[in-house]
Design a protein around this motif. Structure first.
Motif, PDB file in Angstrom:
ATOM      1  N   SER A 406      16.937  14.822   1.496  1.00 27.26           N
ATOM      2  CA  SER A 406      16.407  13.549   1.026  1.00 27.26           C
ATOM      3  C   SER A 406      15.762  12.791   2.167  1.00 27.26           C
ATOM      4  O   SER A 406      16.130  12.962   3.342  1.00 27.26           O
ATOM      5  N   LEU A 407      14.823  11.939   1.818  1.00 26.99           N
ATOM      6  CA  LEU A 407      14.201  11.022   2.770  1.00 26.99           C
ATOM      7  C   LEU A 407      14.458   9.601   2.295  1.00 26.99           C
ATOM      8  O   LEU A 407      13.831   9.127   1.351  1.00 26.99           O
ATOM      9  N   PRO A 408      15.443   8.888   2.916  1.00 28.59           N
ATOM     10  CA  PRO A 408      15.670   7.487   2.550  1.00 28.59           C
ATOM     11  C   PRO A 408      14.739   6.575   3.357  1.00 28.59           C
ATOM     12  O   PRO A 408      14.682   6.655   4.582  1.00 28.59           O
ATOM     13  N   LEU A 409      14.028   5.737   2.662  1.00 31.43           N
ATOM     14  CA  LEU A 409      13.115   4.791   3.291  1.00 31.43           C
ATOM     15  C   LEU A 409      13.591   3.376   3.024  1.00 31.43           C
ATOM     16  O   LEU A 409      13.918   3.027   1.876  1.00 31.43           O
ATOM     17  N   SER A 550       4.182  -5.888   4.008  1.00 34.45           N
ATOM     18  CA  SER A 550       5.495  -5.243   4.008  1.00 34.45           C
ATOM     19  C   SER A 550       5.475  -4.053   4.969  1.00 34.45           C
ATOM     20  O   SER A 550       4.405  -3.609   5.405  1.00 34.45           O
ATOM     21  N   TYR A 551       6.650  -3.530   5.295  1.00 33.79           N
ATOM     22  CA  TYR A 551       6.716  -2.467   6.296  1.00 33.79           C
ATOM     23  C   TYR A 551       8.024  -1.700   6.137  1.00 33.79           C
ATOM     24  O   TYR A 551       8.922  -2.094   5.374  1.00 33.79           O
ATOM     25  N   LEU A 552       8.133  -0.592   6.867  1.00 36.06           N
ATOM     26  CA  LEU A 552       9.318   0.258   6.830  1.00 36.06           C
ATOM     27  C   LEU A 552      10.231  -0.047   8.013  1.00 36.06           C
ATOM     28  O   LEU A 552       9.757  -0.434   9.089  1.00 36.06           O
ATOM     29  N   GLU A 553      11.528   0.155   7.828  1.00 37.90           N
ATOM     30  CA  GLU A 553      12.516  -0.075   8.888  1.00 37.90           C
ATOM     31  C   GLU A 553      13.360   1.178   9.095  1.00 37.90           C
ATOM     32  O   GLU A 553      13.646   1.912   8.146  1.00 37.90           O
TER      33      GLU A 553
END
Length: 678
Positions: A406-409, A550-553
């Protein structure tokens, strides 16, 4: 799930509704075969993010960009349609090339006929939605419509010959000294502004009763395209002469007369870009002064004398930085440029605009059109675009998923965001594994957990879609078709969110701000490559919208600011990658893309912090087939680590301003290419 099974909403999700405008049941089998998932979201949300917030009614017509099936022509499309429900601008019959692409205004009949076997389905390969506001939401005037049996078009007598610099942008100051010849006459041979009302525009400045531009002052509507206002060289020179007193041009009075409201600002993107591309001075280093930064020097190159053709994008396109309108606006602008230039003209087009999402392999409809037109022009058309400014913006993630992985974003959506937010999850098989067929992706699923929720929503699997909590109050939608109009190969799951704030509508549906967890899992036997792209959502110069990016962390992503922290390192486990953050409109094969560098910088790292770089520090990472992430060329976009940007023309002839970004690097390369092509 079999491809023949209908898309369904998982428990906890509601089905996508039947579109009131299109009549499409977005939960039916095959709903996305030709279609744009953004149109499904637009209908689900009542077009809330695709029109000014004070415009209460749904648009009577929708603008689309259309790709035709191989072997089909524009005549085939016209033969399969009716003007009552589809209208194509006549300019597409006047192009000096055979095109498989056009824009159109459509009504419900278009979708009804496309949804059943017949000549329209045989002609249309796919379509994407443009922004249904302002001039794009009404029928084309009769004289502007393409029709079967139209007589061959007589070439315009005023077409521009010789080397031509074409600028597709916003806010060009036509009276600026940079765009006048030695006799004070304008070098702008043709000027088309797509907007039709007085500004300012954008959600922060929306009005219920926009004031139309006066065609006597702003110019008549071009009768081959059916919207906007056009000024030819004679009209521009007459306006300049009208406002010249004792040999001096009153630029304030000129722009007030021409109703160019945007030029009340001291800086504008289009003026700055155009001065770099074709002004009488050039941003360069003087010979023998290697220890000083480049500066403006007198130029005697062909670009400084070239004719200019200007297409100013509609302000709805500029205000919506997600690119919701730009596909229609840009293709119409390119058609305008080609039809205003002579057959033998060598045309260099600078388009300093871009988005962040998309397939990034040149397979979007607009990019496919760009490539087809560039190839058809056989070298006399060059298109230059910036590589993008989001290298540090955390808007891209990349990961290869083996079976069961899985890839959790963690997607950070900000409060007080008055615009919708989008995340695209592009998925393809790893090169050398599987067949590349959509069946190889059949066991993928996406799980969403909203901020503050105690548990995630149920999975959405490939072929499924859903809206949460329901179609009456759509806060979030996930649309995960087997294939769609957005690109190929592979597929894309679109995650769409409502705004988190609103200025005007007290009853508007808002999404919760905070961290949205989006997890994609591969339960199939073949490795898959996932690229997640957060769409652009900032505020463009001169277009207040209340947007917030918005952005990814991720805890492993290096935000320290230490030396070496501004590039990707292959051994860093974070899925958030700077590499691959690239202008989503500029990945077509034949487009020249330009990255930014600093003049004063380390020889080992000259790249501007925000720009994609050459070579790629993360080149060993597995990518989907055909992904483009390296610029073709580099040019100066910053003077120094402490002095970002390039100094060029402000909106008045005595002004110089500094603007930042690869948008400032691109016109320098466009200038160089025009000069070398003469």
């Amino acid at each position: 799930m079999s491809r023949r099974q209908p898309p369904r909403a998982a428990a906890g999700w509601s089905p996508l509704p039947k579109g009131r405008f299109t009549g499409i049941d977005w939960s039916a089998p095959g709903a996305f075969f030709h279609s744009d998932p953004y149109l499904a979201w637009a209908e689900t949300s009542g077009f809330a993010g695709f029109r000014p917030s004070l415009q209460e009614k749904e648009p009577p017509w929708l603008p689309l960009i259309i790709e035709l099936n191989p072997g089909c022509t524009l005549d085939d499309l016209l033969r399969a349609s009716d003007e009552d429900w589809m209208q194509v601008p006549r300019i597409y019959q006047q192009l000096p090339l055979s095109t498989h692409f056009c824009t159109a205004r459509v009504r419900k009949g278009f979708f009804r006929h496309l949804g059943k076997p017949g000549p329209l389905r045989d002609a249309v390969a796919r379509y994407e939605l443009g922004l249904p506001v302002g001039p794009f939401s009404h029928a084309l005037p009769p004289q502007a419509r393409a029709r079967l049996g139209n007589r061959p078009v007589t070439p315009r007598k005023d077409r521009v010959a010789g080397p031509v610099m074409a600028i597709i942008d916003s806010g060009l100051a036509v009276g600026h000294v940079d765009f006048l010849d030695a006799q004070g006459r304008s070098r702008v041979a043709a000027y088309w502004r797509q907007d039709e009302t007085q500004g300012p525009h954008g959600r922060a400045a929306a009005t219920r009763k926009p004031v139309p531009l006066d065609p006597y002052r702003a110019g008549p509507m071009p009768d081959d395209i059916g919207y906007g206002h056009e000024l030819d060289q004679k009209a521009i020179n007459q306006a300049i002469l009208r406002h010249t007193r004792q040999g001096r041009l009153d630029e304030d009075a000129l722009y007030q007369w021409l109703q160019m409201w945007e030029l009340n600002h001291n800086a504008h993107h289009g003026t700055h870009v155009s001065s770099l591309a074709a002004g009488p001075t050039v941003y360069a280093r003087t010979l023998g002064t290697e220890d000083t930064p480049p500066d403006w020097q007198p130029a005697h190159d062909p670009a400084s004398h070239a004719a200019l053709v200007i297409a100013q994008l509609d302000w709805a396109s500029i205000a919506d930085t997600s690119g919701g309108a730009v596909n229609v606006s840009v293709l119409d602008a390119l058609a305008y440029v080609l039809t205003r230039c002579a057959d033998e003209a060598a045309i260099t087009v600078n388009l300093s605009w871009g988005t962040l999402a998309g397939p990034h392999n040149g397979s979007s409809v607009l990019e496919a059109a760009m490539d087809q037109w560039l190839q058809a022009c056989q070298g006399r058309l060059t298109l230059v675009m910036p590589a993008g400014n989001a290298y540090q913006a955390r808007t891209h993630a990349n990961q290869t998923l083996d079976k069961g992985q899985s890839l959790p974003l963690h997607w950070r959506v900000l409060p007080d965001d008055h615009s919708q937010s989008f995340l695209e999850l592009w998925v393809g098989t790893e090169p050398g594994t599987g067949s590349g067929h959509p069946h190889d992706l059949a066991d993928l699923e996406v799980v969403i957990q909203p901020p503050g929720a105690a548990a995630p929503l149920p999975p959405i699997r490939l072929g499924e879609s859903g809206v949460w909590p329901d179609a009456h109050s759509p806060r979030c939608a996930v649309i995960f078709p087997h294939r769609s109009a957005l690109g190929h190969p592979g597929t894309c799951a679109l995650v769409a969110l409502a705004p988190t704030a609103s200025w005007y509508d007290k009853d508007v549906t808002l999404a919760p701000a905070g961290r949205w967890q989006v997890t994609i899992t591969n339960r199939g036997p073949h490795p898959v490559v996932v690229d997640a792209y957060v769409e652009r959502d900032d505020v463009a110069l001169g277009a207040p919208t209340g947007a917030r990016q918005s952005y990814l962390e991720d805890a492993d992503y290096d935000l320290s600011g230490n030396i070496g922290s501004f590039i990707d390192h292959p051994d860093n486990p974070t899925p958030i990658r700077r590499s691959g953050t690239f202008n989503g409109l500029a990945t077509a094969r034949d487009v020249v893309t330009v990255g930014g560098i600093r003049y004063f910088a380390s020889s080992t790292d000259p790249a501007a912090r925000y720009s994609p770089r050459i070579p790629d520090p993360d080149a060993s990472r597995t990518e989907r087939a055909g992904v483009r992430k390296l610029p073709s060329r580099l040019a100066i976009s910053d003077d120094h680590a402490t002095l970002w940007g390039v100094r060029a023309a402000g909106t008045r002839s005595a002004a110089a301003v500094r603007l930042v970004g690869t948008s400032m690097a691109a016109p320098q390369v466009a200038r160089d290419l025009l000069d070398k092509g003469v």
